[in-house]
Write a protein that holds these residues in place. Structure first.
Motif, short mmCIF file in Angstrom:
data_model
loop_
_atom_site.label_atom_id
_atom_site.label_comp_id
_atom_site.label_asym_id
_atom_site.label_seq_id
_atom_site.Cartn_x
_atom_site.Cartn_y
_atom_site.Cartn_z
N THR A 99 0.83 -1.20 0.00
CA THR A 99 0.00 0.00 0.00
C THR A 99 0.87 1.25 0.00
OG1 THR A 99 -1.59 -1.21 1.34
CG2 THR A 99 -1.89 1.16 1.22
N LEU A 100 0.43 2.23 -0.78
CA LEU A 100 1.08 3.54 -0.76
C LEU A 100 -0.04 4.55 -0.49
CD1 LEU A 100 3.65 5.17 -1.21
CD2 LEU A 100 3.30 5.00 -3.66
N ALA A 101 -0.13 5.00 0.76
CA ALA A 101 -1.35 5.67 1.20
C ALA A 101 -1.29 7.18 1.10
CB ALA A 101 -1.68 5.25 2.63
N GLU A 102 -0.14 7.77 0.84
CA GLU A 102 -0.12 9.24 0.80
C GLU A 102 0.30 9.76 -0.56
OE1 GLU A 102 4.14 10.55 2.54
OE2 GLU A 102 2.80 9.65 4.01
N ARG A 103 -0.15 10.98 -0.84
CA ARG A 103 0.22 11.61 -2.10
C ARG A 103 1.68 12.07 -2.06
NH1 ARG A 103 -4.53 15.01 -5.12
NH2 ARG A 103 -5.39 13.13 -6.05
N TYR A 104 2.26 12.17 -3.24
CA TYR A 104 3.64 12.61 -3.31
C TYR A 104 3.72 14.11 -3.06
CZ TYR A 104 8.17 13.92 -5.04
OH TYR A 104 9.43 14.44 -5.13
N GLY A 105 4.78 14.55 -2.38
CA GLY A 105 5.08 15.97 -2.24
C GLY A 105 4.02 16.71 -1.46
N ASP A 106 3.63 17.90 -1.96
CA ASP A 106 2.68 18.74 -1.24
C ASP A 106 1.24 18.35 -1.52
OD1 ASP A 106 4.76 20.16 -0.20
OD2 ASP A 106 4.80 21.57 -1.90
N GLY A 107 1.03 17.42 -2.42
CA GLY A 107 -0.34 17.04 -2.76
C GLY A 107 -1.05 16.42 -1.57
N ARG A 108 -2.32 16.79 -1.41
CA ARG A 108 -3.17 16.15 -0.39
C ARG A 108 -4.36 15.60 -1.14
NH1 ARG A 108 0.54 16.62 1.63
NH2 ARG A 108 1.39 17.86 3.32
N LEU A 109 -4.97 14.57 -0.60
CA LEU A 109 -6.20 14.09 -1.23
C LEU A 109 -7.23 15.21 -1.17
CD1 LEU A 109 -6.26 10.42 0.06
CD2 LEU A 109 -5.98 11.19 -2.30
N PRO A 110 -8.05 15.37 -2.21
CA PRO A 110 -8.96 16.51 -2.27
C PRO A 110 -10.09 16.38 -1.24
CG PRO A 110 -9.36 15.01 -4.08
CD PRO A 110 -8.14 14.50 -3.39
N ARG A 111 -10.67 17.53 -0.91
CA ARG A 111 -11.89 17.53 -0.09
C ARG A 111 -13.06 17.26 -1.01
NH1 ARG A 111 -9.27 21.82 1.70
NH2 ARG A 111 -10.32 23.23 0.25
N ILE A 112 -13.91 16.32 -0.61
CA ILE A 112 -15.03 15.97 -1.47
C ILE A 112 -16.34 16.40 -0.82
CG2 ILE A 112 -16.24 14.08 -2.64
CD1 ILE A 112 -13.65 12.59 -2.82
N ALA A 113 -17.10 17.23 -1.53
CA ALA A 113 -18.41 17.66 -1.03
C ALA A 113 -19.49 17.00 -1.87
CB ALA A 113 -18.53 19.17 -1.12
N VAL A 114 -20.61 16.65 -1.23
CA VAL A 114 -21.72 16.04 -1.96
C VAL A 114 -22.89 17.03 -1.96
CG1 VAL A 114 -23.38 14.15 -1.97
CG2 VAL A 114 -20.99 13.72 -1.33
N SER A 115 -23.44 17.25 -3.14
CA SER A 115 -24.57 18.18 -3.22
C SER A 115 -25.83 17.43 -3.63
CB SER A 115 -24.26 19.28 -4.24
OG SER A 115 -25.40 20.07 -4.45
N THR A 155 -0.78 18.84 -7.00
CA THR A 155 0.52 19.44 -6.74
C THR A 155 0.51 20.39 -5.55
OG1 THR A 155 -0.05 20.90 -8.55
CG2 THR A 155 1.59 19.21 -8.98
N ASP A 156 -0.66 20.72 -5.04
CA ASP A 156 -0.70 21.51 -3.82
C ASP A 156 -1.89 21.09 -2.98
OD1 ASP A 156 -2.98 22.66 -4.86
OD2 ASP A 156 -1.81 24.19 -5.91
N ALA A 157 -2.12 21.79 -1.90
CA ALA A 157 -3.09 21.29 -0.92
C ALA A 157 -4.52 21.71 -1.22
CB ALA A 157 -2.69 21.75 0.47
N GLY A 158 -4.79 22.36 -2.36
CA GLY A 158 -6.10 22.99 -2.51
C GLY A 158 -7.14 22.27 -3.32
N GLY A 159 -7.01 20.95 -3.50
CA GLY A 159 -7.95 20.27 -4.39
C GLY A 159 -9.34 20.11 -3.80
N GLU A 160 -10.35 20.31 -4.65
CA GLU A 160 -11.72 20.16 -4.20
C GLU A 160 -12.53 19.38 -5.23
OE1 GLU A 160 -13.65 23.68 -1.99
OE2 GLU A 160 -12.41 24.52 -3.61
N VAL A 161 -13.55 18.69 -4.72
CA VAL A 161 -14.44 17.94 -5.60
C VAL A 161 -15.87 18.19 -5.14
CG1 VAL A 161 -15.08 15.64 -6.42
CG2 VAL A 161 -12.69 16.14 -5.87
#
Ligand SMILES: Nc1ncnc2c1ncn2[C@@H]1O[C@H](COP(=O)(O)OP(=O)(O)OP(=O)(O)O)[C@@H](O)[C@H]1O
Ligand SMILES: [Zn+2]
Length: 752
Positions: free
Chosen positions: A395-411, A611-617
């Motif tokens: 298992t490789l559970a973390e993103r490379y570098g400064d990437g973070r898994l995105p925040r996911i919102a459900v509408s 590539t940075d911490a700001g991903g959103e879905v």
């Protein structure tokens, strides 16, 4: 002598007598044979024996080439595939060999015209009258009146310390002398010319590439070490690495290991188009060792690659789609199956209906090579194999570098609608995030898995719906071209001015495809630059690559697309991903629907914030409490697997059993129904309760032909091989049946 010969047709192998002129014949060689009165094929010699068979045989023609066209490992793979996937060796041959290597034709001329002849390069060496240095000296003297000839001879001699008398050879083009001059030298026995097969494959000088391998992060290093450790005791390892974790860099290290040991490597990916970014990365490290193999290469190029690999001694790196599995790879050491969950590894139609991932696992095991399956959303089958100890598991559970898994919102789209918080097909939650993202100069990707403008056209008065006259699907309205089109058979017609049934209202354009999404974004965000990626805008690979490259360079703000946008992309400026209508994915009538919905949504969400911490879905859905939506939102892959396993075990679906689907097809619905009932009844006498159907598949009519299917479940612990043998007997009976033989029947083993 006699031979069983495999010919690229659905029957056979066929037995032929081997004539006198076939000295040196051995299994795997190509040989010319005739089927029927006229048609000629290149067949593959499969088995040789001396005892005459008990029936009349024709005599085979000439041998084609003087060495086998298949390695023993390839022959084993063909044999296994034909048995496992219930097809003939001829079916396998049709797909496994580049067309240019297996000519067929009605006449000798036709046959020879398509026959592959490798490109050659003319070479020159010293001729019979220049056997030693003394003779060379004499020859040079003798040419003192023919200055041009003398110059050519001197130019040749200058290339070698011994003047070339020791057997030196040069390409003819290196002499840059006119033909008349060289011909004269040949007449005098001073030069002699010969052809040599051109070296192909090297598309980049070897030493030009070579960027060093990237240093790995601590998490990547750990995972790599673990994969290597697992490979000590396991042939196959599953790497479960979240999106953006940098799996590709891990592969590079493993590939470098294998290449350094002189082994060859096969790196498989679902589609070559999605991989221009990846191919560039692999090329930058491995340079000219990299051979690309996919269906868009010309036939000639495919044949050249095949022949070059056949002759190679190892150290090759092949990047390809599922068909690359069929290439000869002497000294095979490693196969990597990237995005192993992807459906395009399965060939649905025509035979062989194989899954390249499963074949890769088999091949590695068979030849003592290693197989790495990798995905951020592994197939449930592979995950169960890995956690159950059949494969290694890393298992490789973390993103490379400064990437973070995105925040996911459900509408909740229904609620948004009721509250007046929905404009066109966009909920307020998504619109707000789009405005903010675009405002900060970042990019937005929108996913909708329907192309065209309106997926169906319906009379709002009487409910009439426009259907394809040849297929059991609705027609999709495309604004570009202003027509309704069938996505299965290509049928198209004009939009009716009035409803053909009740004649009153103008038919309504229902649902929404990517074309409409694009139009709506343009009206909601008038200054945004929009690109669309679907089968209509990316009709050719070149257009596909242009759209991707333009978006990557930031020449557009919004990318609207179908499944095409879900794969592997790495866009640095992408801040927001919107899934417009998750319900399309959730409600598909198939036992894999939930698994696939999870995979598709997680993959498309995984493009954000790499590539940075700001991903959103933002996921728009009418079923915000659907378990799969919840699981996607919390990255709960294990939770998804657990709940799916409960369902599958209750119904005996994979991984708790194997499936074989018997497909039947015919224009005449009545005949089809009777044949299917007959086959199902025969199956029930042998397999009893394990037989389901016949029933119509989701799409039960395509291009005017009707379809029925019968499902056979083989529970774990029973021999699938034995079940397939019995089933094959029944199908043979059907093929000999007076009436039902007209129905086209085939089996799909491990259907996807
Ligand atoms: N060791 C490394 N050094 C430098 N860059 C890296 C390294 N590992 C990963 N990256 C970068 O991180 C990004 C994500 O890596 P990559 O595309 O390989 O992820 P992935 O695991 O294949 O994700 P996905 O499953 O979503 O395709 C890429 O831009 C890649 O170049
Ligand atoms: Zn149609």
């Amino acid at each position: 002598m006699y031979a069983d010969i495999v010919v690229p047709v659905a029957r056979g192998p066929f037995t032929f007598r081997i004539g006198e002129g076939a000295a040196g014949i051995c299994p795997g060689m190509g040989i010319e044979v005739r089927l029927g009165a006229r048609k000629r094929y290149m067949g593959i010699v499969w088995r040789l024996y001396d005892r005459p068979p008990g029936f009349a045989t024709k005599t085979a023609g000439r041998l084609m080439g003087d060495a086998p066209l298949l390695t023993p490992a390839q022959m084993e793979l063909w044999k296994w595939m034909a048995e496992y996937y219930m097809c003939t060796l001829g079916d396998v041959m049709r797909f496994a060999m580049p067309a240019a290597l297996k000519p067929a034709g009605l006449t000798e001329e036709e046959f020879r015209r398509v026959e592959y002849r490798p490109a050659t390069v003319r070479y020159v060496k010293l001729g019979p009258s220049v056997a030693d240095a003394q003779a060379l000296h004499v020859a040079l003297e003798g040419l003192h009146r023919a200055k041009a000839q003398q110059a050519a001879l001197l130019a040749f001699c200058a290339a070698f310390p011994d003047g070339g008398v020791g057997g030196g050879e040069l390409p003819r083009s290196a002499l840059s002398a006119p033909s008349v001059v060289l011909n004269k030298l040949e007449e005098k026995g001073i030069f002699s010319f010969f052809d040599r097969e051109a070296a192909v494959g090297a598309e980049m000088p070897f030493d030009r590439a070579q960027v060093p391998l990237a240093p790995l992060s601590p998490a990547q290093t750990d995972a790599l070490e673990e994969v290597r450790r697992e490979f000590v005791s396991q042939d196959c390892v599953l790497l479960y690495g979240v999106t953006g974790s940098g799996k590709t860099e891990l592969y590079m290290h493993l590939m470098a290991d294998a290449l350094a040991r002189g082994k060859s490597v096969l790196y498989m990916m679902p589609e070559i188009a999605m991989t221009s970014q990846l191919v560039a990365r692999v090329r930058s490290v491995f340079g000219s060792r990299v051979t690309l193999y996919h269906s868009r290469l010309g036939e000639r190029r495919r044949a050249e690659i095949y022949r070059r690999l056949l002759a190679s001694g190892g150290g090759e790196l092949v990047l390809g789609v599922r068909s690359a599995l069929f290439l000869p790879l002497p000294s095979f050491g490693l196969v990597i199956v990237d995005e192993e969950h992807d459906q395009s590894y399965k060939q649905a139609e025509p035979a062989p209906r194989y899954n390249a991932r499963d074949c890769a696992v088999w091949m590695a095991r068979r030849s003592g090579a290693k197989c790495l399956l990798a995905s951020a959303t592994p197939s449930i089958e592979s995950y169960v194999n890995a956690t159950g100890g059949k494969y290694g598991f890393v298992t490789l559970a973390e993103r490379y570098g400064d990437g973070r898994l995105p925040r996911i919102a459900v509408s909740d789209s229904l609620r948004a609608f009721k509250r007046g918080e929905r404009r066109l097909h966009f909920d307020k939650a998504l619109l707000d995030r789009m405005a903010a993202t675009l405002g900060s100069g970042r990019q937005v990707m929108l996913f909708q898995n329907r192309r065209g403008f309106a997926p169906w056209v319906e009379c709002t008065q009487c409910g009439w719906v426009a259907h394809c006259p040849r297929c059991s699907v609705t027609l999709t309205y495309h604004k570009l071209g202003d027509r309704m089109k069938c996505h299965l058979c290509g049928y198209s017609s004009a939009l009716p001015a009035a409803c053909p049934r009740c004649g009153t209202l103008a038919p309504g354009l229902m649902g929404f495809g990517t074309e409409k999404v694009e139009e709506e974004v343009a009206s909601l965000f008038p200054t945004a630059r929009i690109l669309r990626l679907d089968r209509d805008t990316a009709a050719s690979p070149a257009r596909y690559e242009r759209i991707v490259a333009d978006f990557e360079r930031g020449e557009a703000d919004v990318l609207v697309g179908t499944q095409m946008v879900t794969k592997g992309f790495d866009f640095p400026k992408l801040g927001l991903v919107g899934i417009l209508h998750a319900d399309n994915l959730l409600n598909y009538p198939d036992f894999r629907a939930s698994e696939r919905a999870y995979q598709t949504m997680t993959q498309v969400a995984g493009r954000a914030g790499r590539t940075d911490a700001g991903g959103e879905v933002v996921i728009q859905t009418m079923q915000p409490d659907h378990p799969v939506v919840r699981q996607v939102q919390s990255f709960d892959y294990e939770g998804m697997v657990r709940s799916q396993l409960v369902e599958r075990s209750a119904f005996g679906y994979p991984p708790y059993g194997k499936l074989v689907v018997v497909n039947l097809r015919h224009r005449d619905e009545r005949l089809l129904g009777a044949a299917a009932a007959w086959v199902a009844a025969r199956m029930r006498t042998l397999f009893g309760e394990r037989v389901y159907g016949p029933h119509p598949p989701v799409v039960d009519k395509i291009g005017g032909e009707n379809y029925l299917e019968i499902l056979l479940k083989i529970e774990n612990g029973r021999s699938p091989a034995r079940a397939k043998e019995l089933l094959a007997e029944i199908l043979k009976e059907a093929a000999g049946h007076g009436e039902y033989r007209r129905v086209f029947i085939f089996c799909d083993v491990d259907p996807q």
